[in-house]
Design an enzyme around this catalytic site. Structure first.
Site, PDB file in Angstrom:
ATOM      1  N   LYS A 273      -8.653  15.377  -8.703  1.00  0.00           N
ATOM      2  CA  LYS A 273     -10.085  15.255  -8.401  1.00  0.00           C
ATOM      3  C   LYS A 273     -10.965  16.017  -9.392  1.00  0.00           C
ATOM      4  O   LYS A 273     -12.112  15.678  -9.589  1.00  0.00           O
ATOM      5  CB  LYS A 273     -10.352  15.732  -6.972  1.00  0.00           C
ATOM      6  CG  LYS A 273      -9.756  14.766  -5.958  1.00  0.00           C
ATOM      7  CD  LYS A 273      -9.906  15.224  -4.540  1.00  0.00           C
ATOM      8  CE  LYS A 273      -9.162  14.300  -3.607  1.00  0.00           C
ATOM      9  NZ  LYS A 273      -7.682  14.352  -3.833  1.00  0.00           N
TER      10      LYS A 273
ATOM     11  N   THR B 180       1.009   6.584 -15.108  1.00  0.00           N
ATOM     12  CA  THR B 180       0.424   6.108 -13.853  1.00  0.00           C
ATOM     13  C   THR B 180       1.311   5.030 -13.251  1.00  0.00           C
ATOM     14  O   THR B 180       1.823   4.176 -13.988  1.00  0.00           O
ATOM     15  CB  THR B 180      -0.999   5.534 -14.012  1.00  0.00           C
ATOM     16  OG1 THR B 180      -1.373   4.873 -12.799  1.00  0.00           O
ATOM     17  CG2 THR B 180      -1.136   4.540 -15.141  1.00  0.00           C
ATOM     18  N   ILE B 181       1.483   5.084 -11.949  1.00  0.00           N
ATOM     19  CA  ILE B 181       2.254   4.023 -11.295  1.00  0.00           C
ATOM     20  C   ILE B 181       1.479   2.709 -11.336  1.00  0.00           C
ATOM     21  O   ILE B 181       2.033   1.655 -11.102  1.00  0.00           O
ATOM     22  CB  ILE B 181       2.613   4.371  -9.831  1.00  0.00           C
ATOM     23  CG1 ILE B 181       1.362   4.509  -8.963  1.00  0.00           C
ATOM     24  CG2 ILE B 181       3.457   5.626  -9.759  1.00  0.00           C
ATOM     25  CD1 ILE B 181       1.671   4.505  -7.458  1.00  0.00           C
ATOM     26  N   ASP B 182       0.168   2.779 -11.644  1.00  0.00           N
ATOM     27  CA  ASP B 182      -0.653   1.560 -11.651  1.00  0.00           C
ATOM     28  C   ASP B 182      -0.427   0.714 -12.907  1.00  0.00           C
ATOM     29  O   ASP B 182      -0.782  -0.467 -12.922  1.00  0.00           O
ATOM     30  CB  ASP B 182      -2.151   1.923 -11.560  1.00  0.00           C
ATOM     31  CG  ASP B 182      -2.463   2.787 -10.343  1.00  0.00           C
ATOM     32  OD1 ASP B 182      -1.621   2.851  -9.436  1.00  0.00           O
ATOM     33  OD2 ASP B 182      -3.548   3.402 -10.319  1.00  0.00           O
TER      34      ASP B 182
ATOM     35  N   GLY C  59      -1.916   0.882  -6.353  1.00  0.00           N
ATOM     36  CA  GLY C  59      -2.264   0.353  -7.676  1.00  0.00           C
ATOM     37  C   GLY C  59      -3.748   0.272  -7.927  1.00  0.00           C
ATOM     38  O   GLY C  59      -4.180  -0.195  -8.977  1.00  0.00           O
ATOM     39  N   ARG C  60      -4.534   0.684  -6.952  1.00  0.00           N
ATOM     40  CA  ARG C  60      -5.998   0.543  -7.040  1.00  0.00           C
ATOM     41  C   ARG C  60      -6.360  -0.879  -7.449  1.00  0.00           C
ATOM     42  O   ARG C  60      -5.789  -1.813  -6.921  1.00  0.00           O
ATOM     43  CB  ARG C  60      -6.602   1.549  -8.028  1.00  0.00           C
ATOM     44  CG  ARG C  60      -6.411   2.991  -7.627  1.00  0.00           C
ATOM     45  CD  ARG C  60      -7.322   3.881  -8.451  1.00  0.00           C
ATOM     46  NE  ARG C  60      -6.901   5.262  -8.423  1.00  0.00           N
ATOM     47  CZ  ARG C  60      -7.196   6.120  -7.449  1.00  0.00           C
ATOM     48  NH1 ARG C  60      -7.920   5.744  -6.423  1.00  0.00           N
ATOM     49  NH2 ARG C  60      -6.759   7.356  -7.494  1.00  0.00           N
TER      50      ARG C  60
ATOM     51  N   ARG D  32       3.402  -7.891  11.278  1.00  0.00           N
ATOM     52  CA  ARG D  32       3.341  -6.429  11.239  1.00  0.00           C
ATOM     53  C   ARG D  32       2.903  -5.942   9.864  1.00  0.00           C
ATOM     54  O   ARG D  32       3.125  -6.619   8.859  1.00  0.00           O
ATOM     55  CB  ARG D  32       4.714  -5.841  11.558  1.00  0.00           C
ATOM     56  CG  ARG D  32       5.228  -6.152  12.934  1.00  0.00           C
ATOM     57  CD  ARG D  32       4.351  -5.496  14.007  1.00  0.00           C
ATOM     58  NE  ARG D  32       4.912  -5.701  15.325  1.00  0.00           N
ATOM     59  CZ  ARG D  32       5.783  -4.869  15.900  1.00  0.00           C
ATOM     60  NH1 ARG D  32       6.203  -3.796  15.269  1.00  0.00           N
ATOM     61  NH2 ARG D  32       6.236  -5.126  17.101  1.00  0.00           N
TER      62      ARG D  32
ATOM     63  N   ARG E 148       9.792 -12.157  11.986  1.00  0.00           N
ATOM     64  CA  ARG E 148       8.440 -11.608  11.855  1.00  0.00           C
ATOM     65  C   ARG E 148       7.845 -11.827  10.461  1.00  0.00           C
ATOM     66  O   ARG E 148       8.571 -12.024   9.488  1.00  0.00           O
ATOM     67  CB  ARG E 148       8.462 -10.095  12.110  1.00  0.00           C
ATOM     68  CG  ARG E 148       8.541  -9.775  13.574  1.00  0.00           C
ATOM     69  CD  ARG E 148       8.705  -8.288  13.788  1.00  0.00           C
ATOM     70  NE  ARG E 148       8.742  -7.991  15.214  1.00  0.00           N
ATOM     71  CZ  ARG E 148       9.206  -6.872  15.738  1.00  0.00           C
ATOM     72  NH1 ARG E 148       9.701  -5.935  14.952  1.00  0.00           N
ATOM     73  NH2 ARG E 148       9.184  -6.681  17.030  1.00  0.00           N
TER      74      ARG E 148
ATOM     75  N   ASP F 114      -6.117   7.671 -16.829  1.00  0.00           N
ATOM     76  CA  ASP F 114      -7.244   7.478 -17.746  1.00  0.00           C
ATOM     77  C   ASP F 114      -8.354   8.522 -17.570  1.00  0.00           C
ATOM     78  O   ASP F 114      -8.936   8.971 -18.549  1.00  0.00           O
ATOM     79  CB  ASP F 114      -7.791   6.040 -17.707  1.00  0.00           C
ATOM     80  CG  ASP F 114      -8.074   5.569 -16.311  1.00  0.00           C
ATOM     81  OD1 ASP F 114      -7.951   6.372 -15.366  1.00  0.00           O
ATOM     82  OD2 ASP F 114      -8.444   4.395 -16.153  1.00  0.00           O
TER      83      ASP F 114
HETATM   84  O1  F6P Z   1      -3.612   5.945  -9.423  1.00  0.00           O
HETATM   85  C1  F6P Z   1      -2.408   6.239  -8.798  1.00  0.00           C
HETATM   86  C2  F6P Z   1      -2.495   6.079  -7.307  1.00  0.00           C
HETATM   87  O2  F6P Z   1      -1.214   6.339  -6.759  1.00  0.00           O
HETATM   88  C3  F6P Z   1      -3.057   4.749  -6.834  1.00  0.00           C
HETATM   89  O3  F6P Z   1      -2.138   3.704  -6.933  1.00  0.00           O
HETATM   90  C4  F6P Z   1      -3.468   5.104  -5.429  1.00  0.00           C
HETATM   91  O4  F6P Z   1      -4.491   4.283  -4.949  1.00  0.00           O
HETATM   92  C5  F6P Z   1      -3.981   6.514  -5.575  1.00  0.00           C
HETATM   93  O5  F6P Z   1      -3.377   7.038  -6.755  1.00  0.00           O
HETATM   94  C6  F6P Z   1      -3.696   7.421  -4.432  1.00  0.00           C
HETATM   95  O6  F6P Z   1      -4.249   8.659  -4.725  1.00  0.00           O
HETATM   96  P1  F6P Z   1      -4.154   9.902  -3.743  1.00  0.00           P
HETATM   97  O7  F6P Z   1      -2.775  10.459  -3.831  1.00  0.00           O
HETATM   98  O8  F6P Z   1      -5.181  10.855  -4.231  1.00  0.00           O
HETATM   99  O9  F6P Z   1      -4.456   9.389  -2.368  1.00  0.00           O
END
Ligand code: F6P
Length: 358
Positions: free
Chosen positions: A73, A135-137, A180-181, A276, A172, A113
Site C-alpha cells: 500500500k 506478479t501472479i497477474d 488477477g485484478r 456453488r 453441481r 508495476d
Molecule cells: O496483484 C496481485 C494480487 O494478488 C491480485 O491478483 C489481487 O487482486 C490482489 O493482489 C490482492 O491483494 P491483497 O493481498 O492486498 O488483498
C-alpha cells in the site's frame, strides 16, 4: 560497489526468495555485502534493515512468500504523515540518504508495476536501482512470464482438480473466483489447464444468458458437473465489476471480490442446477514455488546484480522467450494486455469449445 540493498514490494508471490538467494550468494562470491530492506517501502522509509548473509539464504528458494517481508500500500513519495489523516509527504531523498549512510551503493527492487514505478523515482533521485517484475497477474510487459505467475496457475489448477471430484459426485456447478485484478492471464491459464468448461475474463464482458444456456447444455449432455473459472474482475455486459472494498490509501484502490457468489446464485436461479462458489483467494499466491519460478527468480536476481556491478541502472529486467532482457524504467506504467484474438491459449481454448460466455 561494496554493498547493495534488496527489497521485495507489492503483493507477495512464489519465487521471491529465489531472487534473494541468488543475489546474496552471487554478491558473497564477489565479496559484496547485502542489506535486506524489510516489508517493502515501509522498511525503506522507516529504515528497517537486516543483514543478509549466505547462512540466511540456504534452502529459502523452496519457500513461498519473502523472508524479508513485503507491503503493497505504501508509496515512498506519497507516504502517510505519522499521526495525521489524509496527509502525505515525499520521503524518497531522506530514505536514500539513510541507505547511503549504511554504505549502500545500489538497490534491487522486486515488485509489481506500482512498486517499480517508485523504484524509477528512487533511481532518478540518485540511488542506482534495478527493478525485477513479479506478479501472479502476469500483466507486466517487461517479462513473460512474471515471477510468481506459473506457481499461481499451478496452485489454481490443483484446487480446481480437487473441486471437480466433489462437483462430479454431487452434480453441481462450481464458479471458481480467480485473482488477477483487471488482467485475465491467471484465470485463462488456470481455467484452460484445469479443463474448465467456461472461462470468464475481465477483457470480455459476459452475457449471463449465454453462460446459463451453456451450463444447461453441458448438464443435459450427460456431464455431471460444470466448472466456471471466473476472474475476480469479470463482469456481465452493461454491469459494474464486483468490488468488496475501496482502499483509499493504496496504489490499487479496488479490492475485488464477490463475483463467484453472485454468479453462482444467478445461475442456480436461472438454470435450476445447484451452483456453488469457491474463492481461491490468497491460496493461489502462497505455497512453494514450482521449478520454473525458482529458476526465473534466480536468473533475474543474478542479472540485476550484474547490471548494478557493471555500473548500469534505471532498468527493469525480464525475459523474452529464452533470453534475459532489460528495458528502461517507463515513465508511465505499461501493462501487458491480454489480447484474446491473438493469445494462443485463448484461441486454442475457443477452438476446443471452451466458452467465454459470449
Ligand atoms: O496483484 C496481485 C494480487 O494478488 C491480485 O491478483 C489481487 O487482486 C490482489 O493482489 C490482492 O491483494 P491483497 O493481498 O492486498 O488483498
Amino acid at each position: 560497489m561494496k554493498k547493495i540493498a534488496i527489497m521485495t514490494a507489492g503483493g507477495d508471490c512464489a519465487g521471491l526468495n529465489s531472487v534473494i538467494k541468488a543475489v546474496v550468494l552471487s554478491a558473497a562470491d564477489k565479496k559484496i555485502k547485502v542489506l535486506g530492506i524489510q516489508d517493502g517501502y515501509i522498511g525503506f522509509v522507516e529504515k528497517k534493515y537486516i543483514k543478509l548473509t549466505k547462512s540466511d539464504v540456504y534452502d529459502i528458494e523452496k519457500m513461498g512468500g519473502t523472508i524479508i517481508g513485503s507491503s503493497n500500500k505504501q508509496c515512498p513519495f506519497h507516504y502517510p504523515v505519522a499521526g495525521k489523516n489524509n496527509e502525505y509527504e515525499d520521503r524518497v531523498e531522506e530514505s536514500i540518504k539513510a541507505l547511503k549512510k549504511q554504505g549502500v551503493e545500489g538497490l534491487i527492487v522486486v515488485g509489481g508495476d506500482g512498486s517499480l514505478d517508485s523504484a524509477r523515482v528512487i533511481n532518478d533521485a540518485g540511488m542506482p536501482t534495478i527493478g525485477i517484475p513479479k506478479t501472479i497477474d502476469n500483466d507486466m510487459s517487461a517479462s513473460m512470464p512474471t515471477i510468481g505467475f506459473e506457481t499461481a496457475v499451478e496452485n489454481s489448477v490443483q484446487a480446481i482438480r480437487n473441486l471437480k471430484a466433489t462437483a462430479y459426485s454431487h452434480r453441481r456447478v462450481f464458479v471458481v473466483e480467480i485473482m488477477g485484478r483487471t488482467s485475465g492471464y491467471l484465470t485463462l491459464y488456470s481455467g484452460f489447464a484445469s479443463g474448465a468448461d467456461i472461462i470468464l475474463l475481465p477483457e470480455l464482458d459476459y452475457d449471463l444468458k449465454v453462460v446459463c444456456n451453456k451450463v444447461k447444455q453441458i448438464m443435459k449432455s450427460g456431464k455431471r458437473y460444470v466448472i466456471i473459472a471466473a476472474s475476480e474482475a469479470c463482469k456481465e455486459k452493461g454491469k459494474e465489476e464486483t468490488i468488496s472494498k475501496i482502499l483509499k490509501d493504496s496504489f490499487e484502490q479496488k479490492r475485488y471480490g464477490g463475483i463467484a457468489e453472485k454468479l453462482a446464485s444467478q445461475i442456480e436461479e436461472i438454470t435450476g442446477y445447484e451452483s456453488r462458489a469457491m474463492v481461491l483467494g490468497h491460496l493461489q499466491r502462497g505455497g512453494e514455488p514450482i521449478m520454473s519460478d525458482i529458476i526465473l527468480g534466480a536468473r533475474l536476481g543474478n542479472y540485476a546484480l550484474n547490471l548494478l556491478l557493471e555500473g548500469e541502472s534505471g532498468y527493469i529486467v525480464g525475459t523474452k522467450e529464452t533470453a534475459l532482457v532489460k528495458v528502461k524504467f517507463p515513465k508511465t506504467r505499461k501493462p501487458r494486455i491480454l489480447e484474446l484474438d491473438k493469445d494462443d491459449i485463448a484461441i486454442t481454448a475457443k477452438d476446443m469449445g471452451i466458452s467465454f460466455g459470449v
